[in-house]
Design an enzyme around this catalytic site. Structure first.
Site, mmCIF file in Angstrom:
data_model
loop_
_atom_site.group_PDB
_atom_site.id
_atom_site.type_symbol
_atom_site.label_atom_id
_atom_site.label_comp_id
_atom_site.label_asym_id
_atom_site.label_seq_id
_atom_site.Cartn_x
_atom_site.Cartn_y
_atom_site.Cartn_z
ATOM 1 N N PHE A 128 20.104 20.442 5.315
ATOM 2 C CA PHE A 128 20.255 19.661 6.544
ATOM 3 C C PHE A 128 21.718 19.725 7.002
ATOM 4 C CE2 PHE A 128 20.703 15.804 9.092
ATOM 5 C CZ PHE A 128 19.670 16.013 9.988
ATOM 6 N N ASP A 205 20.037 15.149 -1.997
ATOM 7 C CA ASP A 205 19.724 14.448 -0.760
ATOM 8 C C ASP A 205 18.218 14.163 -0.792
ATOM 9 O OD1 ASP A 205 19.086 13.546 1.763
ATOM 10 O OD2 ASP A 205 20.517 14.869 2.765
ATOM 11 N N TYR A 230 15.199 5.067 6.686
ATOM 12 C CA TYR A 230 14.500 4.866 7.972
ATOM 13 C C TYR A 230 13.355 5.845 8.202
ATOM 14 C CZ TYR A 230 18.252 8.161 9.397
ATOM 15 O OH TYR A 230 19.146 9.203 9.480
ATOM 16 N N LYS A 231 13.067 6.677 7.197
ATOM 17 C CA LYS A 231 11.957 7.607 7.356
ATOM 18 C C LYS A 231 10.711 6.988 6.700
ATOM 19 C CE LYS A 231 15.201 11.479 7.463
ATOM 20 N NZ LYS A 231 14.949 11.970 8.834
ATOM 21 N N ARG A 380 7.163 20.114 13.437
ATOM 22 C CA ARG A 380 6.970 19.364 12.193
ATOM 23 C C ARG A 380 5.907 18.298 12.417
ATOM 24 N NH1 ARG A 380 12.584 17.051 9.816
ATOM 25 N NH2 ARG A 380 12.312 15.784 11.690
#
Lengths: 420, 420
Positions: A128, A205, A230-231, A380
């Site tokens: 990322f 990560d 927050y995912k 996605r």
């Protein structure tokens, strides 16, 4: 083709789903919208609005500064819950603080400062972006080499590639347990063991792993980790991140941002900085309490569901996406851009298509299915197990097939916006 | 003694106060409690609960990830408002992000990296601890000397002391415009001019100044600044901080934490980090939106009041505290621990007393007046102008006098808690 997997079969899977009732733990006020982007921003837990309203009214409005004794350790308390329910870590090893990027800077900086004689940092070339950028900066500032390991855009990093790159010059390896683009899932224990053989630190990560797949930080021998809340954790937009430091490393590693929340006996306000003896030394400044708070009711839903049940349902949801993509979408130019083996995938599936950007826009605007686009040509799709039904996946794939068939997306602009 | 300044005179000041009606813009549901700690955590604005509830329900719950286009620039929009209403800065120079400590690290790091041939950082020896610690870390990491300028605990840093220390080896000067302990207010323009003569950067900590005194960043020639939004700005517990970088410096200075929010064309996710051309390069990771949001209704109250009127009322409130302390508290062992000249003070007044810790506890527990204690022997009293009445100050000082007279505090423990 559509008869290969009729809709009633998806409905039957929902009837048999032990997590089905947890959908009511979320605010879902637009039942026609199919949300397959919970790996970007998780849904709002139903308990969160009242929880926040009470905090604002009673904690801030009435309690005022007198509430700080209950607020100041909140990140540690939530960190312990996260350690227990999602990360397989011990109490005192996880804390909620800052953003993922800042936490990555702190922990990568700590690992580099502990290995001054080693010149190399390894990272997945497809990692990322913020992770790569943070490491690029640290490498430049500390005179190290950042080596980007070639990695397959769909299949992720091959274990051979990493093993071949590991030697005694490697200070630090930074990898995502689940790739943000392909969803490829790495074998954390194998990576940790290989890195330990050459004396390198591994910094994980876990942004796309936490809450989707069971993570065993202690058992896998992990040194360091960071990740989002927050995912799949549903902590709200930009909710503060977490960091993990293995207990045995806490007394020796030191991070570069020496703020007062990392100071021993913080309110004594002494002249010299002396880092706290425990995990607190990885903290910096005053935490944003409203955003920290929203993580609490979200973790309660995770704890109730149990990460193993979440994973089991996630595997089946993913298999359904892949099965329907093969049957319905491959004829329209879509290819699977994730590992085909469900046990080598995290919680989302990527499809590639030359028109992925416009298709993702048409899908949201016309077909009311929210997934997301990632450069260069990826769509996605994430069926977050806590609130996504099998029938939602069926409907989403059906609508996606209509969009692909009708090609209405060709009317939309193909230029990226700021957020794509 | 009490007849020297009868209570009705305080009530008359309230009647004449042009900001009196703004008290209704805050949630005050315990009218017997006198809150003199708004320089630690400001009160809850009355508009904030509904504002947050709408954001949570509509923005997060319904909008989901589709709300990010309106969220992503929020820190910049609020920064522009702050620049205009409180900081005397230009659009594009202020942004809300991270904590004060992290912002200080970023900007101090940027200034040091821009001055590799200069060996010295200057800081007030009585500067707020997190600032000193952050600088101590940066000095050690970058091989610089952190020189702590001797400073009077009550009167603040003397201009002579600073001038004598400024030479061409100084890379950076870090000072608070208003001292957290004494409330001493510095002449920012004079400091900026003196530093510019030797080519040193000045980084201001405005945490105790912003929203209390008019700050003129542009006119005073300021280079860099950081500060809190949860004190006089009433942004809520741990609300994200702000940072300011003078427009002319934005293209050349680079900060050390290379996160994706600082990247040019962030969502292109390119291989190499290339910092944004403007203020965005000082950003790092995803902002905590709920905590950012709460700053918006708070700034609306500030804008309505106007910083000049706030300062005028603040000066009078401070004078009343000092006058009553002289008359009622000096006989009980209190001394003024702030500059006596009101124009050399910010928004709070400090008193020293050997028993300040226990007195502050008794004051809150028995007399329902919340001020705060700071090591070694200081009682800080802040009459925040937006919601504090003159009669509140009169009552608080009256109750404080009773506590001092009756010496009931002697029954309380004298050991510090974690938060004192």
């Amino acid at each position: 083709m559509r008869d290969d997997f009729p809709r009633y079969l998806a409905k039957e899977l929902d009837v048999a789903d032990p997590l089905a009732e947890l959908r009511d733990r979320f605010v879902i006020n637009d039942d026609d919208l199919i949300y397959l982007d919970g790996n970007s921003l998780g849904r709002l837990p139903a308990a969160t609005p009242d929880f926040l309203a009470r905090l604002v009214r009673d904690g801030w409005g009435t309690g005022l500064v007198r509430s700080w004794p209950t607020w100041i350790d909140w990140g540690r308390r939530l960190g312990d819950q996260l350690a227990r329910h999602a990360l397989g870590a011990r109490p005192g090893e996880v804390v909620i603080s800052d953003s993922t990027s800042v936490n990555l800077y702190k922990l990568a900086g700590a690992a580099l400062d502990a290995t001054p004689d080693r010149g190399t940092i390894l990272v997945d070339a497809e990692e990322f972006p913020t992770d790569r950028y943070i490491l690029q900066g640290l490498a430049e500032q500390r005179g190290r080499i950042l080596r980007r390991l070639p990695s397959d855009l769909d299949q992720g990093l091959r274990p051979d590639t990493l093993r071949a790159a590991l030697d005694s010059d490697v200070a630090l390896v930074v990898l995502s347990a689940v790739s943000y683009r392909s969803g490829a899932l790495l074998d954390m224990a194998a990576v940790n063991a290989a890195a330990r053989e050459v004396g390198a630190y591994v910094l994980w990560d876990l942004s796309h792993a936490v809450g989707a797949v069971p993570v065993q930080l202690t058992a896998s021998g992990a040194d360091l980790a960071v990740g989002c809340t927050y995912k799949y954790l549903n902590g709200g937009p930009g909710a503060p991140a977490f960091l993990y430091v293995r207990e045995e490393l806490q007394a020796t590693l030191r991070q570069p941002i020496w703020g007062w929340f990392g100071q021993r006996d913080q309110f004594q306000m002494r002249s010299d900085y002396e880092p706290a003896g425990d995990l607190d030394r990885f903290l910096v400044g005053t935490p944003p309490i409203l955003s920290v708070a929203a993580v609490e009711p979200a973790l309660a839903v995770l704890a109730e569901a149990g990460i193993e049940r979440i994973r089991q349902k996630g595997l089946r949801l993913g298999e359904l996406i892949v099965e329907l993509a093969d049957a319905w979408l491959a004829p329209h130019g879509f290819s699977l851009a994730s590992p085909r083996d469900p046990h080598r995938r995290g919680g989302h599936v990527s499809l590639s298509h030359p028109e992925a950007l416009r298709i993702s826009r048409a899908l949201a605007a016309e077909a009311r299915v929210v997934g997301d686009f990632r450069v260069p040509d990826r769509l996605r799709l994430c069926a977050a197990p806590l609130y996504t039904r099998f029938v939602d996946v069926w409907d989403a794939m059906d609508r996606l097939r209509d969009v692909a068939e009708q090609r209405s997306y060709l009317r939309l602009p193909a230029t990226p916006s700021r957020l794509t």
